[in-house]
Design an enzyme around this catalytic site. Structure first.
Site, PDB file in Angstrom:
ATOM      1  CG  ASP A 131      -1.988   1.092   1.158  1.00 17.00           C
ATOM      2  OD1 ASP A 131      -2.428   1.415   0.051  1.00 17.00           O
ATOM      3  OD2 ASP A 131      -2.337   1.643   2.214  1.00 17.00           O
ATOM      4  CB  CYS A 189     -25.594  -5.351  -5.402  1.00 18.06           C
ATOM      5  SG  CYS A 189     -25.465  -4.703  -3.725  1.00 18.06           S
ATOM      6  CG  ASP A 241     -14.605   0.588   7.814  1.00 19.88           C
ATOM      7  OD1 ASP A 241     -13.780   0.597   6.888  1.00 19.88           O
ATOM      8  OD2 ASP A 241     -14.313   0.303   8.987  1.00 19.88           O
TER       9      ASP A 241
END
Length: 309
Positions: A131, A189, A241
């Site tokens: 990352d 979705c 989140d």
């Protein structure tokens, strides 16, 4: 057993021993499609003030320029889904930041991983990344069979959701390669798109980083967050989140067993008032090994002020 077969077995066994949840391998090659997508994303300014995203473009799209002679890209997943949740009174912090900084934890594992490979396979050239380097880790994760990239931009594993860190090892030996993950199970979705408080998720699997709460609460170094966003942060003080919490695939998430990711007690329990009263000395002491240090004390205070208005 041939050398690639034997070496692949050593690599996957080492990954299990080090506590990684998944290990997949892809052939090192230039990522032409990703180069075009990244160039377009950058040209539209979706990286906001994250100017580092513009750097080392050629390295991002070709791992052989990061590791000369690279032949294989190993993808490793590390679960970080916590078994404990924050109290209702606590300002929200993204789950990945509950424990010790994952950069420190996973980098140590990658160094150990490479040392094991050099002992068991022989001298190899390799580098490990997590990352903080020009590596398109989600693309390599898909190519190694780990899962697909969801509409929220996160890698989704069909068996266990998306609460994972992705680590990458690039090595100069040929190995057996896993099949790329060919399907997309998001279907029609739209839960992540509809739930995003700042409309950062577009309907074509593109996330406008310049609109993301994580960008504003971590990456943005300005003294002030734009007034137009007041009332949209839903009490998120560090990261966000929401798009993962609403994802149906995360019903399969299971708590991690990595002791270094155990939640710092203050993250679970401190109220907004207690955060506001915290001194810089206390912050530096409590969070010296936490991802929260990236926002710095001034950034946390700014974020608290913004969500408390």
């Amino acid at each position: 057993m041939s050398h690639p077969e034997k070496n692949t077995a050593i690599i996957k066994n080492t990954a299990r021993q080090l506590g990684f949840s998944y290990c997949g391998i892809a052939k090192a090659e230039q990522l032409d499609n990703d180069a075009r997508r990244l160039e377009q994303w950058l040209s539209q300014g979706m990286h906001g003030g994250m100017q580092y995203m513009e750097n080392h473009f050629d390295l991002r799209v070709d791992p052989r320029k990061l590791v000369p002679g690279a032949k294989s890209v190993i993808t490793l997943l590390q679960n970080y889904f916590p078994g404990e949740q924050q109290s209702e009174a606590a300002p929200h912090i993204a789950k990945y930041a509950f424990g010790k900084d994952y950069h420190e934890v996973i980098r140590a594992k990658l160094r150990h991983f490479l040392s094991v490979l050099n002992e068991e396979i022989g001298e190899i050239q390799g580098r490990g990344f997590v990352d903080s380097a020009p590596v398109l880790e989600r693309t390599w994760a898909v190519k190694s069979g780990a899962g697909w990239v969801g509409k929220n931009g996160n890698l989704i594993n069909k068996q266990s959701g998306s609460f994972y860190f992705i680590a990458t090892l690039i090595v100069d030996i040929e190995l057996l390669y896993d099949d790329s993950f060919a399907k997309d199970f998001c279907g029609s979705c739209r839960k992540c798109i509809d739930a995003c408080p700042t409309d950062a998720i577009l309907n074509n699997k593109i996330v406008d980083g310049s609109k993301c709460i994580s960008y504003y609460t971590i990456e943005l170094k300005d003294a002030l967050i734009p007034d137009a966003l007041k009332g949209k942060f839903n009490n998120w003080m560090f990261g966000c989140d929401v798009c993962q919490d609403v994802c149906p695939w995360n019903r399969f998430s299971k708590p991690h067993n990595e002791m270094q990711f155990a939640p710092i007690p203050e993250i679970l329990d401190l109220s907004t008032k207690e955060w506001e009263e915290m001194t810089e000395e206390t912050f530096r002491s409590v969070f010296k090994h936490s991802p929260l240090k990236r926002a710095k004390f001034e950034g946390i205070k700014r974020n608290l002020s913004f969500i408390s208005q």
